[in-house]
Scaffold this motif. Structure first.
Motif, PDB file in Angstrom:
ATOM      1  N   ILE A 230      -3.876   6.497   1.224  1.00  0.00           N
ATOM      2  CA  ILE A 230      -3.973   5.210   1.946  1.00  0.00           C
ATOM      3  C   ILE A 230      -5.403   5.024   2.478  1.00  0.00           C
ATOM      4  O   ILE A 230      -6.007   3.957   2.313  1.00  0.00           O
ATOM      5  CB  ILE A 230      -2.964   5.165   3.126  1.00  0.00           C
ATOM      6  CG1 ILE A 230      -1.515   5.229   2.608  1.00  0.00           C
ATOM      7  CG2 ILE A 230      -3.192   3.940   4.005  1.00  0.00           C
ATOM      8  CD1 ILE A 230      -0.917   3.933   2.143  1.00  0.00           C
TER       9      ILE A 230
ATOM     10  N   ALA B  88      -4.388   0.398   8.247  1.00  0.00           N
ATOM     11  CA  ALA B  88      -4.380   0.951   6.887  1.00  0.00           C
ATOM     12  C   ALA B  88      -5.590   1.877   6.690  1.00  0.00           C
ATOM     13  O   ALA B  88      -5.454   2.980   6.151  1.00  0.00           O
ATOM     14  CB  ALA B  88      -4.391  -0.172   5.866  1.00  0.00           C
TER      15      ALA B  88
ATOM     16  N   LEU C 172       0.830  -1.207   0.000  1.00  0.00           N
ATOM     17  CA  LEU C 172       0.000   0.000   0.000  1.00  0.00           C
ATOM     18  C   LEU C 172       0.864   1.256   0.000  1.00  0.00           C
ATOM     19  O   LEU C 172       0.606   2.216  -0.734  1.00  0.00           O
ATOM     20  CB  LEU C 172      -0.875   0.026   1.263  1.00  0.00           C
ATOM     21  CG  LEU C 172      -2.128  -0.839   1.280  1.00  0.00           C
ATOM     22  CD1 LEU C 172      -2.715  -0.847   2.686  1.00  0.00           C
ATOM     23  CD2 LEU C 172      -3.154  -0.302   0.285  1.00  0.00           C
ATOM     24  N   SER C 173       1.893   1.253   0.843  1.00  0.00           N
ATOM     25  CA  SER C 173       2.754   2.435   0.984  1.00  0.00           C
ATOM     26  C   SER C 173       3.451   2.776  -0.328  1.00  0.00           C
ATOM     27  O   SER C 173       3.489   3.939  -0.743  1.00  0.00           O
ATOM     28  CB  SER C 173       3.829   2.208   2.053  1.00  0.00           C
ATOM     29  OG  SER C 173       3.234   1.903   3.276  1.00  0.00           O
TER      30      SER C 173
END
Ligand code: ZN
Length: 459
Positions: A304, A347, A280-281
């Motif tokens: 995010i 997240a 995700l990052s």
């Protein structure tokens, strides 16, 4: 003075420079751009020229052409951007070197904007006799279109500048993709190598693990890191305004990484949680840098959060309600039992634990060091409801563990840190979720301390 006069003067100066260089009896190579009209340089040509120059230097070096770089001259005058350098005397032959110069132009995607000239020992320009095609119509020789003024100079200029800006921005993207994936791998390796860590695998201990050691982590990190560039690139090229559509893209690459991890570790789950968070990052960073010159932290958190919108209710609550017979993941059973949402919740919050508890402990450091990283880990672990600990130890164990982390953080002594490590060993627990969040923290910290290329604006 009229522009033409400036140009003539500058041309004369260039000819003098070439003569000065070759006065020593050594041939010289020069680089310039073919910009029609006036002015011959601007911020786009500056950026493009600088890229071409770096490429030319590597190209020459790779062909074992020694350039006397220390005595080189780089300038920008009325004729535009210019670079001239003498060659070392040991070149094979001038026709050979001329061919190398031509190869550079021919292999370059914008080679027709570029002139790599070669002058012999007497200062004479060596010509190959070949005529170049016009970069605009790609039909007639360039010299013919120029002589006959076939194309509107303003049209030529805007065509050229937009191509050059595009080239620079493509280079910018590729450079940032490499930088970010390198920082991603660095964060993983720093986290794994941080020693000693309570209950976790580090350089000297397997912590509370029987099936993995330091090498297992090196194996899986090496297996998953080739996907980092793909994740950043996917973020760069993602255009949909609905960011939830990015989740299947990140997950697709994440599943491939998991598979690579299992292959590399003989089916040991070393970094499944980390793959999700780093995936995700990396993607979100690509998205941020596709829109912004710098790393915009708020924009990163926003991306995010948007990608992971309703993730907990969709994936944890959903399976809970469906009463499916399917085997539940650790995350699902923990959510069902305790209501803690683990990596998914983190997240969905836009990495709240990372930003509120991990990063502030590194904020004052210009360079990462073991003590700062351990403090950052303790701060994360003291606040994170680590599903790895809950799964193995339960709620009370987590609460005692968090208390020990807080004590060790408030009063950072060997004794307090050992008490934490001893407790993890005794209870056979490992705060893997917090270790993953530390890796993300180190990644974000590294980005905030890195310099990135800006966009080249095509005004
Ligand atoms: Zn033409």
């Amino acid at each position: 003075m009229e522009p033409l006069q400036f140009i003539l003067e500058a041309r004369e100066q260039r000819a003098n420079l070439k003569n000065q260089k070759t006065l020593k009896g050594i041939p010289c190579v020069s680089l310039s751009l073919n910009v029609p009209g006036f002015p011959k340089s601007n911020s786009i040509t500056d950026a493009f020229f600088s890229l071409c120059l770096t490429e030319l230097k590597y190209f020459m070096k790779a062909h074992l052409v020694e350039l006397q770089i220390k005595e080189a001259i780089e300038k920008c005058d009325a004729v535009g951007n210019f670079f001239i350098v003498s060659c070392s005397i040991e070149i094979k032959s001038l026709p050979w070197l001329k061919q190398i110069c031509e190869e550079f132009e021919e292999n370059h995607s914008l080679g027709r904007f570029i002139d790599v000239d070669l002058n012999d020992e007497q200062g004479n320009t060596i010509s190959s006799g070949k005529s170049k095609l016009c970069f605009f119509c790609q039909d007639k020789p360039a010299i013919e279109c120029r002589r006959e003024n076939t194309h509107d100079p303003e049209l030529l200029r805007s065509f050229m500048f937009s191509k050059m800006a595009g080239y620079c921005n493509q280079n910018r993207e590729y450079t940032i993709v490499k930088q970010l994936s390198s920082l991603g791998l660095k964060a993983l390796l720093y986290e794994i190598s941080l020693t000693p860590k309570p209950g976790l695998v580090d350089k000297f201990s397997n912590g509370s693990h029987q099936d993995m050691n330091y090498q297992t982590f090196i194996d899986s990190s090496s297996a998953i890191s080739p996907y980092f560039m793909e994740l950043v690139s996917a973020g760069f090229s993602f255009q949909n305004s609905d960011l939830t559509k990015a989740l299947p893209i990140v997950r697709n690459l994440g599943l491939r990484m998991e598979s690579a991890m299992y292959d590399a570790t003989s089916n040991v789950n070393t970094q499944k949680g980390l793959i999700f968070l780093m995936g995700l990052s990396l993607f979100a960073c690509g998205k941020v840098f596709s829109q912004s010159d710098q790393f915009d932290v708020e924009q990163f958190k926003f991306v995010i959060r948007e990608i992971c919108k309703n993730l907990v209710s969709n994936e944890l609550t959903g399976s809970f309600q469906s009463n499916s017979i399917q085997t539940k993941s650790h995350g699902e059973s923990i959510y069902q039992k305790y209501g803690f949402s683990g990596a998914r919740g983190e997240a969905e919050s836009g990495f709240q634990t990372v930003f509120d508890f991990g990063l502030p402990l590194l904020a004052g450091d210009a360079k990462l060091n073991d003590e700062a990283m351990i403090r950052s880990f303790l701060s994360i672990a003291a606040h994170n409801n680590d599903t790895n600990i809950l799964y193995r130890g339960g709620l009370q164990t987590l609460s005692i563990f968090q208390g020990l982390c807080k004590t060790a953080l408030d009063n950072f002594t060997d004794q307090n840190y050992s008490a934490l490590t001893d407790y993890c060993n005794k209870e056979n627990i490992s705060p893997g979720g917090s270790a993953d969040l530390l890796a993300v923290t180190l990644f974000i910290w590294s980005i905030m301390n890195e310099t990135f290329l800006p966009f080249i604006q095509n005004k």
